[in-house]
Design a protein around this motif. Sequence first.
Motif, PDB file in Angstrom:
ATOM      1  N   THR A  34       0.847  -1.202   0.000  1.00 55.91           N
ATOM      2  CA  THR A  34       0.000   0.000   0.000  1.00 55.91           C
ATOM      3  C   THR A  34       0.881   1.250   0.000  1.00 55.91           C
ATOM      4  OG1 THR A  34      -0.089   0.230   2.398  1.00 55.91           O
ATOM      5  CG2 THR A  34      -1.772  -1.183   1.372  1.00 55.91           C
ATOM      6  N   ALA A  36       0.448   3.675   1.977  1.00 57.09           N
ATOM      7  CA  ALA A  36       0.710   3.988   3.388  1.00 57.09           C
ATOM      8  C   ALA A  36       1.963   3.268   3.877  1.00 57.09           C
ATOM      9  CB  ALA A  36      -0.492   3.603   4.249  1.00 57.09           C
ATOM     10  N   GLY A  79      -2.128   6.026   1.560  1.00 54.47           N
ATOM     11  CA  GLY A  79      -3.279   5.472   2.269  1.00 54.47           C
ATOM     12  C   GLY A  79      -3.468   4.018   1.936  1.00 54.47           C
ATOM     13  N   ARG A  80      -4.723   3.636   1.714  1.00 56.08           N
ATOM     14  CA  ARG A  80      -5.042   2.215   1.524  1.00 56.08           C
ATOM     15  C   ARG A  80      -4.853   1.734   0.094  1.00 56.08           C
ATOM     16  NH1 ARG A  80     -10.665   2.189   4.764  1.00 56.08           N
ATOM     17  NH2 ARG A  80     -10.653   4.229   3.776  1.00 56.08           N
ATOM     18  N   TYR A  81      -4.496   2.642  -0.811  1.00 57.38           N
ATOM     19  CA  TYR A  81      -4.332   2.220  -2.210  1.00 57.38           C
ATOM     20  C   TYR A  81      -3.281   1.111  -2.314  1.00 57.38           C
ATOM     21  CZ  TYR A  81      -3.624   2.201  -7.218  1.00 57.38           C
ATOM     22  OH  TYR A  81      -3.534   1.797  -8.528  1.00 57.38           O
ATOM     23  N   ASP A 214     -10.239  15.522  -2.436  1.00 58.82           N
ATOM     24  CA  ASP A 214      -9.448  15.581  -1.198  1.00 58.82           C
ATOM     25  C   ASP A 214      -8.640  16.877  -1.121  1.00 58.82           C
ATOM     26  OD1 ASP A 214      -7.192  15.256  -2.839  1.00 58.82           O
ATOM     27  OD2 ASP A 214      -6.900  13.149  -2.316  1.00 58.82           O
TER      28      ASP A 214
END
Length: 246
Positions: A34, A36, A79-81, A214
Amino acid sequence: MRRSTDELAKMRKAGKVVAEMHEKTRAAIRPGITTAELDQIAHDVIDRRGATSNFLGYHGFPAVICTSPNDMIVHGIPGRYVLEEGDIISIDCGAIVEGYHGDAAYTAPVGTISAEAARLIQVTDDSLEAAIKEMVDGNRLSDIGHAVQSVAEAAGYSVVREYVGHAIGTAMHEEPQVPNYGDPGKGPKLRTGHVFAVEPMVNAGGPETRALKDNWSVVTADGSLSAHFEHTIAITDNGPEVFTRA
Ligand code: MG
Ligand code: MG
């Protein structure tokens, strides 16, 4: 502003930390990780080197790197991508050491990518290298952007207009701005001691951009792929010195 030998030494240190952030994140890029997790890897480098982040908290930005996949040009929030085979991912990193800033970005393949995507990455990198060659005492500021634009457009690509490079030193973004386009031989003279973050953003399609909800992520308006390379570079008596190269 022209930096002293002492200041350049500090910027060299900041550049080394950024280069290590590149090295460590690049080594971790693979399908399944990810964005993140990539941010955490970069954060660990900053902590281990006793540096501080110039991205974290910048106008509220929540991470130490920007992660911008595929049609995202810049400023993506980690992030969660989950990176997928065939993606391209742009990673922008920065660090502060002893009050001086480094800033650099690269675009990397995730697993096996298309020949078109690979060519976009190569041309964008080449456009930065062409710009760096222009960074010698006595040239003009616009020679930098002209070099980027010439390489990118000769390959059939376009350069982003709304986001640009910048002088860098005791702040990440200092004046003057360094556009990635323009006629040669214009603007202030480049002098020994000047330091710039030069950062071509090259789109496979048109140059137009769109900001996402965002309020950070910037994507290509036409959905085409985009690549981003950046280095922090000083103009010295011996030619350009790239502080953020490993
Ligand atoms: Mg940057
Ligand atoms: Mg920058």
